[in-house]
Design a protein around this motif. Structure first.
Motif, PDB file in Angstrom:
ATOM      1  N   ILE A  18       0.846  -1.212   0.000  1.00  0.00           N
ATOM      2  CA  ILE A  18       0.000   0.000   0.000  1.00  0.00           C
ATOM      3  C   ILE A  18       0.872   1.250   0.000  1.00  0.00           C
ATOM      4  O   ILE A  18       0.611   2.210  -0.729  1.00  0.00           O
ATOM      5  CB  ILE A  18      -0.912  -0.004   1.252  1.00  0.00           C
ATOM      6  N   LYS A  19       1.931   1.243   0.799  1.00  0.00           N
ATOM      7  CA  LYS A  19       2.731   2.452   0.971  1.00  0.00           C
ATOM      8  C   LYS A  19       3.509   2.824  -0.277  1.00  0.00           C
ATOM      9  O   LYS A  19       3.582   3.998  -0.646  1.00  0.00           O
ATOM     10  CB  LYS A  19       3.672   2.288   2.172  1.00  0.00           C
ATOM     11  N   ASN A  20       4.119   1.842  -0.935  1.00  0.00           N
ATOM     12  CA  ASN A  20       4.868   2.248  -2.131  1.00  0.00           C
ATOM     13  C   ASN A  20       3.960   2.486  -3.341  1.00  0.00           C
ATOM     14  O   ASN A  20       4.295   3.291  -4.207  1.00  0.00           O
ATOM     15  CB  ASN A  20       6.093   1.358  -2.411  1.00  0.00           C
ATOM     16  N   ALA A  21       2.803   1.848  -3.362  1.00  0.00           N
ATOM     17  CA  ALA A  21       1.838   2.155  -4.432  1.00  0.00           C
ATOM     18  C   ALA A  21       1.332   3.599  -4.289  1.00  0.00           C
ATOM     19  O   ALA A  21       1.264   4.358  -5.259  1.00  0.00           O
ATOM     20  CB  ALA A  21       0.670   1.172  -4.387  1.00  0.00           C
ATOM     21  N   ARG A  22       1.028   3.987  -3.062  1.00  0.00           N
ATOM     22  CA  ARG A  22       0.548   5.341  -2.783  1.00  0.00           C
ATOM     23  C   ARG A  22       1.625   6.378  -3.069  1.00  0.00           C
ATOM     24  O   ARG A  22       1.349   7.450  -3.612  1.00  0.00           O
ATOM     25  CB  ARG A  22       0.137   5.390  -1.306  1.00  0.00           C
ATOM     26  N   ILE A  72      -4.608  19.006   8.080  1.00  0.00           N
ATOM     27  CA  ILE A  72      -3.663  18.014   8.626  1.00  0.00           C
ATOM     28  C   ILE A  72      -4.339  16.708   9.081  1.00  0.00           C
ATOM     29  O   ILE A  72      -3.871  15.629   8.712  1.00  0.00           O
ATOM     30  CB  ILE A  72      -2.786  18.630   9.746  1.00  0.00           C
ATOM     31  N   PRO A  73      -5.434  16.774   9.831  1.00  0.00           N
ATOM     32  CA  PRO A  73      -6.052  15.499  10.231  1.00  0.00           C
ATOM     33  C   PRO A  73      -6.449  14.638   9.028  1.00  0.00           C
ATOM     34  O   PRO A  73      -6.278  13.418   9.050  1.00  0.00           O
ATOM     35  CB  PRO A  73      -7.289  15.943  11.018  1.00  0.00           C
ATOM     36  N   GLU A  74      -6.934  15.266   7.963  1.00  0.00           N
ATOM     37  CA  GLU A  74      -7.286  14.511   6.746  1.00  0.00           C
ATOM     38  C   GLU A  74      -6.036  13.901   6.112  1.00  0.00           C
ATOM     39  O   GLU A  74      -6.041  12.755   5.679  1.00  0.00           O
ATOM     40  CB  GLU A  74      -7.910  15.442   5.707  1.00  0.00           C
ATOM     41  N   LEU A  75      -4.970  14.705   6.026  1.00  0.00           N
ATOM     42  CA  LEU A  75      -3.728  14.208   5.427  1.00  0.00           C
ATOM     43  C   LEU A  75      -3.174  13.031   6.234  1.00  0.00           C
ATOM     44  O   LEU A  75      -2.697  12.053   5.665  1.00  0.00           O
ATOM     45  CB  LEU A  75      -2.675  15.323   5.366  1.00  0.00           C
ATOM     46  N   CYS A  76      -3.249  13.145   7.553  1.00  0.00           N
ATOM     47  CA  CYS A  76      -2.729  12.083   8.407  1.00  0.00           C
ATOM     48  C   CYS A  76      -3.515  10.791   8.215  1.00  0.00           C
ATOM     49  O   CYS A  76      -2.950   9.704   8.217  1.00  0.00           O
ATOM     50  CB  CYS A  76      -2.748  12.518   9.869  1.00  0.00           C
ATOM     51  N   LYS A  77      -4.804  10.924   7.999  1.00  0.00           N
ATOM     52  CA  LYS A  77      -5.646   9.753   7.755  1.00  0.00           C
ATOM     53  C   LYS A  77      -5.287   9.144   6.387  1.00  0.00           C
ATOM     54  O   LYS A  77      -5.138   7.939   6.254  1.00  0.00           O
ATOM     55  CB  LYS A  77      -7.110  10.189   7.792  1.00  0.00           C
ATOM     56  N   GLU A  78      -5.123  10.001   5.402  1.00  0.00           N
ATOM     57  CA  GLU A  78      -4.840   9.531   4.046  1.00  0.00           C
ATOM     58  C   GLU A  78      -3.508   8.789   3.972  1.00  0.00           C
ATOM     59  O   GLU A  78      -3.360   7.845   3.213  1.00  0.00           O
ATOM     60  CB  GLU A  78      -4.825  10.738   3.086  1.00  0.00           C
TER      61      GLU A  78
END
Lengths: 405, 405
Positions: A129-133, B179-185
């Motif tokens: 997931i991390k490298n695809a993202r 930031i909270p949205e980015l952290c979730k993403e």
């Protein structure tokens, strides 16, 4: 009396399905089951190319482990496996050490870069997931940069994919569909974008049906993909890739090189002192290691030779899922002192997606499919897996129901 | 007889509103009107901080010029202005040269980096659609990188904003909400993110009402923003920013530095040989240059001293839009040999957004607003502008109607 402790390493296709089957088939007092995984989610490796291209959000591809396991029956530990000590029947995690009575190794694959200069440092891969993202963000960032630049660097709009196997081809299909959207988002002329596939063989999808391989190439070429077959990646730099074809060296300026031309089993297997063949453990027919009767291996870490052609079976989700039936059954048999069964893979079909509205596939080793019929077939396969894994509620949440375009 | 040619340079607030007003008030046979702009869209500069933070898509902020001008009355040329030759009454674009009878200079601002080491090369700015979009992508890319890294680099999660004026504060409000949205993403622990504002004065929003400035700081601090006031940015590097406070040097590791502490008029004005004051043209009360009676200047390129305090009026959208009334009126007056009018700004109110659900504002120089009332006020101002610019249909398309949260 202490219950025997079953430890399952890895929540990929093989590991998670073994866990689910054991939690259904074993009684509470028969064994203690522990699942260990680096992340708190399982993901569908076969969907990652869509996340990497940005055509499907990664949250559609991953499933929180706690949503699919029964935590009264299975302990879940989110941690990284550092080393397996089969002589001591222990597994060293980064935080703790676990003792087991029965072990299942399902630690999956890593990218294999074959010592090619700069590949490990500079190429992207599609493996989790991390490298695809990261790849999705990298491409978007380069497009945004190009749009903002005073002096334009065309390499920002070039995407080179090393390897025309399943992962490479499926990514090509998605990214080819995504380019028009990206160009709209970042105000870029579509004609400036280049997508280039480098394949060592004379055709993509080597080993697959030649007619369907050709169909795949035509479908992708029609969407602007360039193929350079019979070529090898020699060096990878942050701003270019160097390839060799017919003893000539070609420099391709690109800010994005994706390596989809080789995987190997998780290197923990080799480090832990198991006898390996091509980095994998060649398992007995009951999926146990030859050296340790309490250790099962599943998925990409397991090597099984197809007696018909002397070649190893390919490392596919289909085979890992089939193996989980036998591994779960044989663990139960060990606990109940019953006979163990042998694994016999049945290759039902293989489908390669070519983007949202095209695919090629072969069923029962003889029926060929392409176009929308193959895309429907692919979605049926994906949805069947979700149903097996988490039942109807998971299917509804994560299934693919956009059958027709 | 050839019609007089009115050329308007720049489709920012001042240029586009002048164009719209001229196309309404002039008869077809009175003049030929040409609008020149680098992009084929106008954008709301006052919304860019939202695009940069990723809280509003940039397509909401920009408006295709062809949608708002009447192409039977106005020629639109998408090109870059290279030089103005006021003696020859010509404008050199990158593709062609235009002759004018009446010119309007509305070329807007550029970031001013005051020769601070590394700022021009390494800092991001929020000045147009392209660099706002690049900043959004840069932050997302860094978050994705951090998530994928084996050895974590905390600088990827630090965002430093140089300047606590309106742009800086409004960006802080949006990014704090994002930031909270980015952290979730990107699967990142919120507590690892740092947002740091560097301001040279002892408080943010210097010159604004002190009570409201304090309200703004409290609102932002409650959402995790750190303020370093009385501090100066000394150097900017790709991986850190060096600041000075109380004669001490502080190194702040960060992959993202945003420069919001200074703008200057478009440098074409100076290059074209106009007499400038702080890089701007100090205009007569009728908005014309002292040297050329056929050249009007509007918006950020024009300097007007407030007689009450001897200070220049701030370069705001509000003032540029008010100037367009006078510029359009005076162009018509010139053509019809009528008397020209003087510009007298009326500062109706000023609102600084602090994110989607907070703001501070002052109305008629006395009524203070904060919280949801100020956010409503801000949206009313924005929507009024859209109505003036493109009528009801544009308001419906691009307006902000989410008044309550």
């Amino acid at each position: 009396m202490k219950k025997p402790h079953i430890v399952i390493l890895g929540a990929g296709y093989g590991g998670i399905m073994t866990t689910i089957k054991l939690q259904k088939s074993l009684n509470m007092n028969e064994a203690e089951i522990t699942l260990v995984n680096k992340n708190d989610y399982h993901y569908q490796t076969t969907w990652l190319h869509e996340n990497a291209a940005g055509t499907l959000h990664h949250d559609r591809t991953r499933i929180p482990i706690r949503n699919i396991i029964n935590q009264e029956k299975v302990n879940f530990i989110q941690d990284k496996v550092i080393l397996i000590k089969p002589e001591e029947k222990k597994v060293k995690l980064s935080e703790v050490e676990l003792s087991y009575d029965i072990l299942v190794i399902g630690l999956g694959f890593e990218a294999a870069t074959f010592g090619i200069t700069g590949l490990a440092e500079n190429a992207f891969s599609i493996g989790n997931i991390k490298n695809a993202r990261l790849l999705r963000e990298h491409i978007e960032y380069n497009f945004a940069k190009y749009s903002e630049q005073q002096e334009k660097d065309p390499a920002l709009l070039h995407i080179v994919i090393g390897g025309g196997g399943f992962t490479g081809i499926e990514f090509l299909g998605e990214i080819a569909n995504r380019i028009p959207e990206l160009c709209k988002e970042y105000d870029i002329d579509k004609n400036l974008v280049r997508i280039i596939n480098i394949e060592g063989s004379s055709t993509v999808l080597p080993g697959f049906d030649p007619q369907l391989s050709e169909y795949a190439m035509n479908s992708l070429e029609a969407r602007g993909v360039e193929f350079i077959t019979g070529a090898l990646v020699k060096e990878c730099h942050p701003d270019k890739v160097i390839i060799e074809k017919n003893n000539k060296t070609i420099h391709v300026p690109t800010a994005t090189t994706i390596w989809a031309a080789g995987v190997r089993a998780n290197s923990i297997v080799g480090k832990s002192g198991f006898t390996t063949n091509k980095g994998k453990i060649e398992v007995l027919s009951d999926m146990r290691t030859p050296d340790y009767k309490d250790v099962f291996v599943i998925g990409d870490c397991a090597l099984i030779i197809n007696p018909e052609n002397g070649e190893p079976y390919p490392p596919t989700a289909q085979i890992a899922i089939q193996q989980s039936d036998i591994v779960a059954h044989n663990i139960k048999a060990l606990l109940r002192r019953e006979d163990l069964e042998s694994f016999e893979p049945i290759i039902l079909g293989t489908v390669a997606s070519l983007g949202q509205n095209d695919a090629v596939g072969i069923l029962n080793n003889k029926y060929k499919f392409y176009g929308w019929k193959a895309t429907v077939l692919k979605k049926i396969i994906d949805n069947r897996y979700l149903l097996k894994l988490g039942g109807f509620s998971l299917l509804i949440k994560k299934g693919k129901f956009n059958f027709f375009y």
